[in-house]
Enzyme design. Sequence first.
Site, mmCIF file in Angstrom:
data_model
loop_
_atom_site.group_PDB
_atom_site.id
_atom_site.type_symbol
_atom_site.label_atom_id
_atom_site.label_comp_id
_atom_site.label_asym_id
_atom_site.label_seq_id
_atom_site.Cartn_x
_atom_site.Cartn_y
_atom_site.Cartn_z
ATOM 1 N N CYS A 193 17.553 -3.070 31.606
ATOM 2 C CA CYS A 193 18.698 -2.685 32.710
ATOM 3 C C CYS A 193 18.382 -2.808 34.095
ATOM 4 O O CYS A 193 18.911 -2.517 34.999
ATOM 5 C CB CYS A 193 19.232 -1.239 32.268
ATOM 6 S SG CYS A 193 18.273 0.044 32.869
ATOM 7 N N CYS B 111 12.671 -1.804 33.785
ATOM 8 C CA CYS B 111 13.162 -1.594 32.496
ATOM 9 C C CYS B 111 13.813 -3.149 32.209
ATOM 10 O O CYS B 111 14.604 -3.579 32.989
ATOM 11 C CB CYS B 111 14.208 -0.711 32.127
ATOM 12 S SG CYS B 111 15.083 -0.943 30.502
ATOM 13 N N CYS C 10 12.037 4.132 30.742
ATOM 14 C CA CYS C 10 13.278 3.723 31.811
ATOM 15 C C CYS C 10 14.092 4.879 32.415
ATOM 16 O O CYS C 10 14.069 5.802 31.652
ATOM 17 C CB CYS C 10 14.223 2.760 30.965
ATOM 18 S SG CYS C 10 15.764 2.442 31.770
ATOM 19 N N CYS D 64 21.453 2.292 30.818
ATOM 20 C CA CYS D 64 20.704 1.376 29.990
ATOM 21 C C CYS D 64 21.229 0.905 28.659
ATOM 22 O O CYS D 64 21.382 1.640 27.970
ATOM 23 C CB CYS D 64 19.261 2.015 29.882
ATOM 24 S SG CYS D 64 18.152 0.510 28.888
ATOM 25 N N TYR E 126 -2.149 -15.927 -17.561
ATOM 26 C CA TYR E 126 -3.236 -15.181 -17.598
ATOM 27 C C TYR E 126 -2.657 -14.059 -18.786
ATOM 28 O O TYR E 126 -3.503 -12.891 -19.074
ATOM 29 C CB TYR E 126 -3.479 -14.114 -16.334
ATOM 30 C CG TYR E 126 -2.075 -13.676 -15.661
ATOM 31 C CD1 TYR E 126 -1.448 -12.671 -16.231
ATOM 32 C CD2 TYR E 126 -1.882 -14.032 -14.366
ATOM 33 C CE1 TYR E 126 -0.477 -11.920 -15.577
ATOM 34 C CE2 TYR E 126 -0.720 -13.527 -13.940
ATOM 35 C CZ TYR E 126 -0.065 -12.598 -14.373
ATOM 36 O OH TYR E 126 1.198 -12.051 -13.761
ATOM 37 N N LYS F 94 -6.196 -10.903 -8.937
ATOM 38 C CA LYS F 94 -4.806 -10.437 -9.088
ATOM 39 C C LYS F 94 -3.943 -11.245 -8.016
ATOM 40 O O LYS F 94 -3.935 -11.192 -6.831
ATOM 41 C CB LYS F 94 -4.794 -8.883 -8.752
ATOM 42 C CG LYS F 94 -3.361 -8.540 -9.049
ATOM 43 C CD LYS F 94 -3.278 -7.001 -8.879
ATOM 44 C CE LYS F 94 -2.123 -6.443 -9.249
ATOM 45 N NZ LYS F 94 -0.828 -6.905 -8.627
ATOM 46 N N SER G 183 3.484 -3.502 -16.290
ATOM 47 C CA SER G 183 2.634 -3.461 -14.854
ATOM 48 C C SER G 183 1.064 -2.893 -15.159
ATOM 49 O O SER G 183 0.738 -2.641 -16.377
ATOM 50 C CB SER G 183 3.453 -2.559 -13.996
ATOM 51 O OG SER G 183 3.073 -2.671 -12.680
ATOM 52 N N ASP H 231 -0.990 -12.623 -6.087
ATOM 53 C CA ASP H 231 0.187 -11.998 -5.301
ATOM 54 C C ASP H 231 1.501 -13.007 -5.232
ATOM 55 O O ASP H 231 1.538 -13.561 -4.358
ATOM 56 C CB ASP H 231 -0.274 -11.550 -3.999
ATOM 57 C CG ASP H 231 0.706 -10.476 -3.637
ATOM 58 O OD1 ASP H 231 1.591 -10.086 -4.386
ATOM 59 O OD2 ASP H 231 0.587 -10.292 -2.078
ATOM 60 N N LYS I 75 -7.532 -3.013 -6.307
ATOM 61 C CA LYS I 75 -6.759 -3.554 -5.212
ATOM 62 C C LYS I 75 -7.635 -3.587 -3.939
ATOM 63 O O LYS I 75 -8.553 -2.847 -3.819
ATOM 64 C CB LYS I 75 -5.535 -2.851 -4.850
ATOM 65 C CG LYS I 75 -4.312 -2.726 -5.996
ATOM 66 C CD LYS I 75 -3.136 -3.380 -5.468
ATOM 67 C CE LYS I 75 -1.855 -3.070 -6.161
ATOM 68 N NZ LYS I 75 -0.710 -3.344 -5.151
ATOM 69 N N GLU J 249 -10.408 -10.846 -13.424
ATOM 70 C CA GLU J 249 -9.754 -11.919 -12.798
ATOM 71 C C GLU J 249 -8.997 -11.623 -11.540
ATOM 72 O O GLU J 249 -8.709 -10.589 -11.302
ATOM 73 C CB GLU J 249 -8.307 -12.137 -13.963
ATOM 74 C CG GLU J 249 -8.829 -12.150 -15.331
ATOM 75 C CD GLU J 249 -7.707 -12.320 -16.032
ATOM 76 O OE1 GLU J 249 -6.536 -12.357 -15.762
ATOM 77 O OE2 GLU J 249 -7.815 -11.671 -17.466
ATOM 78 N N ALA K 234 0.791 -1.265 -0.080
ATOM 79 C CA ALA K 234 -0.087 -0.105 -0.217
ATOM 80 C C ALA K 234 0.719 1.300 0.062
ATOM 81 O O ALA K 234 0.759 2.074 -0.655
ATOM 82 C CB ALA K 234 -0.938 0.036 1.231
HETATM 83 S S1 IVH Z 1 -1.999 -8.951 -16.641
HETATM 84 C C1 IVH Z 1 0.360 -5.759 -19.220
HETATM 85 N N1 IVH Z 1 -3.382 -10.185 -14.923
HETATM 86 O O1 IVH Z 1 0.086 -8.023 -11.175
HETATM 87 C C2 IVH Z 1 -0.434 -6.390 -18.003
HETATM 88 N N2 IVH Z 1 -1.427 -9.369 -13.954
HETATM 89 O O2 IVH Z 1 0.534 -5.229 -10.763
HETATM 90 C C3 IVH Z 1 0.231 -7.659 -17.723
HETATM 91 N N3 IVH Z 1 -0.822 -10.027 -11.470
HETATM 92 O O3 IVH Z 1 2.995 -7.558 -13.474
HETATM 93 C C4 IVH Z 1 -0.417 -8.292 -16.277
HETATM 94 N N4 IVH Z 1 -2.468 -11.485 -11.483
HETATM 95 O O4 IVH Z 1 2.621 -9.971 -11.924
HETATM 96 C C5 IVH Z 1 -2.481 -9.705 -14.980
HETATM 97 N N5 IVH Z 1 -4.562 -11.758 -13.451
HETATM 98 C C6 IVH Z 1 -3.700 -10.910 -13.749
HETATM 99 C C7 IVH Z 1 -2.546 -10.774 -12.640
HETATM 100 C C8 IVH Z 1 -1.462 -10.061 -12.808
HETATM 101 C C9 IVH Z 1 -1.395 -10.903 -11.073
HETATM 102 C C10 IVH Z 1 0.462 -9.381 -11.380
HETATM 103 C C11 IVH Z 1 1.358 -9.488 -12.377
HETATM 104 C C12 IVH Z 1 1.484 -8.034 -12.865
HETATM 105 C C13 IVH Z 1 1.096 -7.383 -11.619
HETATM 106 C C14 IVH Z 1 0.812 -5.739 -11.808
#
Ligand code: IVH
Length: 819
Positions: free
Chosen positions: A436, A433, A457, A463, A240, A130, A94, A132, A328, A128, A46
């Site tokens: 110490c 403490c 303390c 200490c 994916y 996401k 990303s 981790d 997120k 889908e 975050a």
């Molecule tokens: S699509 C160009 N789909 O999240 C986009 N990414 O924060 C390609 N990730 O780098 C990514 N689940 O490592 C996509 N269902 C999903 C995902 C996913 C996890 C990860 C992936 C990406 C990162 C981005």
Amino acid sequence: MPASKPDAPTRLTAEAARARHAALSEAIAEADRLYHQEDAPEISDAAYDRLRRELETLEAGFPELSGTGAASAAVGAKPSEKFAKVRHAVPMLSLGNAFADAEVEEFVARVRRFLNRPADETLAFTAEPKIDGLSLSLRYEHGRLVTAATRGDGETGENVTANARTVRDIPQALAGAGWPAVCEVRGEVYLSHADFAAINARQAAAGKALFANPRNAAAGSLRQLDPSITAARPLKFFAYAWGEVSEAIAATQSGVLARFAAWGLPVNPRTVTCETAAEMIAHYGNIEADRAGLGYDIDGVVYKVDDLALQRRLGFVSRSPRWALAHKFAAQEALTVVEGIDINVGRTGSLNPLARLRPVTVGGVVVSNATLHNEGYVKGVGGDGEPIREGRDIRVGDTVIVLRAGDVIPKVMDVVLDKRPADATPFVFPDTCPACGSRAVREINPRTGAPDAVRRCTGGLICPAQGVERLKHFVSRNGFDLEGFGQTYIEVLFEAGLVRQPADLFRLDFARLKAAIVARREALSAERREAGVPAPKKATKKKGEEEDKAIHNLLAAVADRRSLPMNRFLFALGIPDIGESTAKALARRFSDFSALGAALAAAGAAKAGPDWLEFSAVPRIGPTTRDRLLEVGLPGEAAGDAVDGQDGEPPVVGVAKIRFSTSQRASLLAHYGSEAAIHEAIAKAAAQRPGDAYRVFADDGEIGPVATDSLIAFFSEPHNDAAVSALLDEVAVEPMAATAQAAAFAGKTIVFTGTLERMTRNEAKATAERLGAKVSGSVSARTDLVVAGPGAGSKLTDAERHGVRVVSEDEWVAMVAGA
Ligand code: IVH
């Protein structure tokens, strides 16, 4: 991490924006490096997202900054040197992030606007989970796996083919038929919660460091030089996305996923297609609700425009596709059990309670510790006496709700009383403490009369938890200025037991210093050998000579500090609340230590009692009213002459010169309950008034009650007193180096009269006091100087009568100029 607050870019100057941009870029690049290369993030996802967002906002306001800085284009981090590099034919990018539903609506609207899509035409998105984990690109040629590469910096990744081949979820050969001759399949490598727990249990049994969360464990497992280690870790995979493909796989994202599945690649079963933002948000809600039961970590939901032709039209903005969005999850909560409550001693001596928790994954991070803030937080009582968690205390054995927000340190939010074991007992906060054994106390705040939230303390210089930090302060530039000892030497010498208190620095000799440094060097290389890090080149003779020279220099610096001005000596002791200016103020009034010590002892004995402190803290009763009330007692409601009420309220009563309003009376009544109780409180408080010996410190504008109490507390601890005495055996204290002006005014008595035009009366008084003078309200034969502005009256005549020198305001300003 760079400075804190995001600022609206429109309010920033271009220069400030550039500086902030550089700081953010650097922080992001460093976080990327720790996350991707070290598998050891130091900030939460975050917090990372916040940095990224601030960077994006800043770049939106200052487009010229885009593309500059360490982090702007980079995705992930440079590939590690450990692995061969693989250049991605299609970069691995990303995703843009969102947290609020409104941002999802805005994303859909933006896509529609961009495509100029009429409102009556539907537009499909996939939604889908996401995952981790860490992304991986699998290159299949003629259906056979040839290369597996991590994302790296998005352009170039690490070749982890041998490791990927050990992952059972990843087919060595694609099933079925119809795959393109070249087909790069992209997806996420992850670990299930159960497998993660088993791996950490094995790590613990082997005495090895535990992984912070499944993602780090997955990354650590995949990025192994030895594939047999990877093989022993049951990594999993979801496909994916794709990179280079020699022909199109399908016309839609959902179509591609279906073909992946047919080829034997795992695809996530919780993927759906949606047609509106509302449907997407509803699916997000469903996934979030089921999150804990999935058995693996996800950190949100990814929405993608389903139609690949539309994806191509939408394209990319810098590092992320315009056609996708990561929605997120917000801060996470989890239930777990408090296995213990530890007390850590902070460097200022604060006793910080920390809950040791049965490890639990909260929002993708395994949490085994959580802060409990302070004593009151454990008890369920706030600083103001108000209940926390409706008064529920936290006990060892309790089931608690743990929250991990953006912060790295999670919090214990609440206790589930139904689950409290019958034998759980309230936590007894220590009053000594743990580091110490000295007493640990909650100082009474002299301004409010209430105890501090934090127990500290009193061990100060002895200490060990505070020792290193105190010693670093002691040798710092404005203290004893022995900077050669800096960070590392102090720690080495402390650990070796050679320097535990300031006086020890003056008892060092060459042989002992050298022995400690050599021992440390050897310990370090042993550690390195154990960790398999190649040993640095053997210390050469020249290096040894350099080391000897450095030791001689340190000893010479110590010899040079056998005497020091009082103010620097006081500051160097690191007494809480005694900064440089307070140290100077004290040094101006006391030129030697024994005089200060005696005055402080007297001040300690003349401290106000608890009833006076309580009375002082009653709302609406200021010091003037308080002092008058304690002198003349509570005026009867109908007694005395009416005077003006305060705050524009109707006048109530006045006794002699006392101003006392209905609201002040009401406040006292609210506090003490009855008229009789107020009378009693006044009598008690009057008997416990602070004496003059205390007030000379506390009423001094340059010292004040907080510093006074801190000094009294410090010197009333025998071990602090002993440490200072030991130091005084080694070091001579000189009077403070006086400036020319200060010398001219030290000990002089000055009277200001008439109207000052160039400064306020308070400022004039402060300047005079800063220069060592005493400011008085009346002129006598002992007055040294009268500063007279227009309208000066009887004091001017008095001055003439006593033959006291009189100067104008301008002359006074010239006298103190530059001081
Ligand atoms: S699509 C160009 N789909 O999240 C986009 N990414 O924060 C390609 N990730 O780098 C990514 N689940 O490592 C996509 N269902 C999903 C995902 C996913 C996890 C990860 C992936 C990406 C990162 C981005």
